[in-house]
Motif scaffolding. Structure first.
Motif, PDB file in Angstrom:
ATOM      1  N   UNK A 151      49.178  78.408  75.496  1.00  0.00           N
ATOM      2  CA  UNK A 151      49.294  79.287  74.993  1.00  0.00           C
ATOM      3  C   UNK A 151      49.411  80.909  74.857  1.00  0.00           C
ATOM      4  N   UNK A 152      48.151  80.700  74.360  1.00  0.00           N
ATOM      5  CA  UNK A 152      47.073  81.839  74.271  1.00  0.00           C
ATOM      6  C   UNK A 152      46.965  82.917  75.722  1.00  0.00           C
ATOM      7  N   UNK A 185      53.657  79.853  75.395  1.00  0.00           N
ATOM      8  CA  UNK A 185      54.658  78.964  76.186  1.00  0.00           C
ATOM      9  C   UNK A 185      55.387  78.602  77.035  1.00  0.00           C
ATOM     10  N   UNK A 186      56.048  79.925  77.733  1.00  0.00           N
ATOM     11  CA  UNK A 186      56.470  79.032  79.115  1.00  0.00           C
ATOM     12  C   UNK A 186      55.364  78.660  80.332  1.00  0.00           C
ATOM     13  N   UNK A 187      54.714  78.977  80.381  1.00  0.00           N
ATOM     14  CA  UNK A 187      53.628  78.486  80.977  1.00  0.00           C
ATOM     15  C   UNK A 187      52.981  76.843  80.662  1.00  0.00           C
ATOM     16  N   UNK A 188      53.409  76.559  79.559  1.00  0.00           N
ATOM     17  CA  UNK A 188      53.210  74.788  79.385  1.00  0.00           C
ATOM     18  C   UNK A 188      53.762  73.821  80.226  1.00  0.00           C
ATOM     19  N   UNK A 189      53.456  73.610  81.430  1.00  0.00           N
ATOM     20  CA  UNK A 189      53.891  72.497  82.286  1.00  0.00           C
ATOM     21  C   UNK A 189      53.059  71.361  81.555  1.00  0.00           C
ATOM     22  N   UNK A 190      53.312  70.193  82.460  1.00  0.00           N
ATOM     23  CA  UNK A 190      52.522  69.073  82.359  1.00  0.00           C
ATOM     24  C   UNK A 190      51.559  68.914  83.156  1.00  0.00           C
ATOM     25  N   UNK A 191      51.783  68.917  84.352  1.00  0.00           N
ATOM     26  CA  UNK A 191      50.307  69.821  85.356  1.00  0.00           C
ATOM     27  C   UNK A 191      49.637  70.601  84.837  1.00  0.00           C
ATOM     28  N   UNK A 192      49.881  71.791  84.548  1.00  0.00           N
ATOM     29  CA  UNK A 192      49.150  72.193  84.223  1.00  0.00           C
ATOM     30  C   UNK A 192      48.038  71.765  82.864  1.00  0.00           C
ATOM     31  N   UNK A 201      37.035  90.885  69.494  1.00  0.00           N
ATOM     32  CA  UNK A 201      37.318  90.439  71.133  1.00  0.00           C
ATOM     33  C   UNK A 201      38.984  89.434  70.484  1.00  0.00           C
ATOM     34  N   UNK A 202      39.836  89.979  70.702  1.00  0.00           N
ATOM     35  CA  UNK A 202      41.567  89.135  70.963  1.00  0.00           C
ATOM     36  C   UNK A 202      41.716  88.207  71.897  1.00  0.00           C
ATOM     37  N   UNK A 203      41.362  87.220  71.559  1.00  0.00           N
ATOM     38  CA  UNK A 203      41.063  85.827  72.497  1.00  0.00           C
ATOM     39  C   UNK A 203      42.840  85.586  72.715  1.00  0.00           C
ATOM     40  N   UNK A 204      42.371  84.617  73.720  1.00  0.00           N
ATOM     41  CA  UNK A 204      43.826  83.988  73.881  1.00  0.00           C
ATOM     42  C   UNK A 204      44.069  83.382  72.436  1.00  0.00           C
ATOM     43  N   UNK A 205      43.097  82.851  71.727  1.00  0.00           N
ATOM     44  CA  UNK A 205      43.103  82.088  70.473  1.00  0.00           C
ATOM     45  C   UNK A 205      43.404  82.599  69.004  1.00  0.00           C
ATOM     46  N   UNK A 206      43.962  83.918  69.405  1.00  0.00           N
ATOM     47  CA  UNK A 206      44.002  84.774  68.879  1.00  0.00           C
ATOM     48  C   UNK A 206      45.377  84.890  68.297  1.00  0.00           C
ATOM     49  N   UNK A 207      45.567  85.262  70.269  1.00  0.00           N
ATOM     50  CA  UNK A 207      47.555  84.924  71.054  1.00  0.00           C
ATOM     51  C   UNK A 207      48.089  84.075  70.546  1.00  0.00           C
ATOM     52  N   UNK A 208      47.627  83.110  70.405  1.00  0.00           N
ATOM     53  CA  UNK A 208      48.396  82.066  70.039  1.00  0.00           C
ATOM     54  C   UNK A 208      48.819  81.841  69.271  1.00  0.00           C
ATOM     55  N   UNK A 209      48.789  81.749  67.993  1.00  0.00           N
ATOM     56  CA  UNK A 209      49.180  81.773  66.362  1.00  0.00           C
ATOM     57  C   UNK A 209      50.899  82.338  66.876  1.00  0.00           C
ATOM     58  N   UNK A 210      50.205  84.384  67.299  1.00  0.00           N
ATOM     59  CA  UNK A 210      52.611  84.802  67.899  1.00  0.00           C
ATOM     60  C   UNK A 210      53.028  83.809  68.178  1.00  0.00           C
ATOM     61  N   UNK A 211      52.560  83.144  69.371  1.00  0.00           N
ATOM     62  CA  UNK A 211      54.019  82.748  70.796  1.00  0.00           C
ATOM     63  C   UNK A 211      53.766  81.360  69.912  1.00  0.00           C
ATOM     64  N   UNK A 212      53.073  80.316  68.828  1.00  0.00           N
ATOM     65  CA  UNK A 212      53.788  80.115  68.225  1.00  0.00           C
ATOM     66  C   UNK A 212      54.634  80.175  66.888  1.00  0.00           C
ATOM     67  N   UNK A 213      54.725  81.311  66.361  1.00  0.00           N
ATOM     68  CA  UNK A 213      55.545  81.259  65.512  1.00  0.00           C
ATOM     69  C   UNK A 213      56.258  82.090  65.970  1.00  0.00           C
ATOM     70  N   UNK A 214      56.318  82.438  67.159  1.00  0.00           N
ATOM     71  CA  UNK A 214      58.381  82.930  67.432  1.00  0.00           C
ATOM     72  C   UNK A 214      59.195  81.710  67.460  1.00  0.00           C
ATOM     73  N   UNK A 215      58.174  80.797  68.456  1.00  0.00           N
ATOM     74  CA  UNK A 215      58.230  79.772  68.775  1.00  0.00           C
ATOM     75  C   UNK A 215      59.276  78.452  67.488  1.00  0.00           C
TER      76      UNK A 215
END
Length: 190
Positions: A19-20, A24-31, A98-112
């Motif tokens: 997600x980060x 969220x669109x990239x979350x597939x079972x295979x990935x 550092x503004x890495x994926x760990x910092x980006x994931x919350x925004x994605x989750x809150x939008x979801x």
């Protein structure tokens, strides 16, 4: 932890990384399976649906954030707490340079969560922890009506973090903004 809960946690950690990194669109079972280093069957065994997977990932993130922010709030109860310490806490919240994926994931989750009302209760729990920390800091700085202003301070932090994400602005901008805000806030009288 048992092997099953280790696998489950690996899957959740992988989901948050994906997600980060790519949303969220990239979350597939295979990935997820590849990222977690587990079989595809393990993903579907532990999580029957994408909704369940996202919900559990958000709940895990919320639990971690709530623990972290509650601990920070507890540190802000020192009677000698001052603006310098407030700046240090805010810098810690901002996550350094550092503004890495760990910092980006919350925004994605809150939008979801905004799109899926079944996730809103978990998001609300996390925002309650953010508000608690903000209210503690504002109280220690002598700002009147800190509980009422806590949500505003949290919104400012999120807005600055989103700006930082979009523009690459340094973490110091967030600290500076909050220091300016406290400078103009009236102080409580004893």
């Amino acid at each position: 932890m048992s092997p099953a809960s280790d696998t489950r946690q690996s899957i959740i950690d992988a989901v948050l990384r994906i997600i980060g990194q790519d949303g969220i669109a990239a979350v597939t079972n295979r990935r997820i399976a590849k990222e977690a280093g587990v079989s595809l069957g393990s993903v579907t065994y532990h999580f029957a649906t994408q909704h369940e997977l996202l919900r559990e990932s958000l709940l895990h993130f919320v639990a971690e954030e709530t623990r972290h922010f509650t601990a920070l709030a507890d540190e802000c109860s020192d009677e000698h707490f001052d603006i310098g310490q407030a700046a240090e806490v805010v810098a810690q919240v901002a996550g350094g340079n550092a503004f890495d994926s760990r910092h980006i994931a919350p925004f994605e989750l809150y939008v979801q969560a905004g799109r899926d009302e079944r996730l809103r209760a978990a998001a609300a729990e996390c925002f309650a922890a953010y508000d608690l920390l903000a209210a503690r800091i504002l109280t220690q700085l002598g700002v009147p009506d800190p509980e009422r202003l806590a949500g505003v301070a949290v919104a400012l932090v999120f807005g600055q973090q989103l700006r930082r994400l979009a523009t690459g602005a340094p973490a110091e901008d967030l600290v500076d903004t909050l220091l300016i805000l406290t400078k103009f806030a009236p102080t409580q009288t004893s």
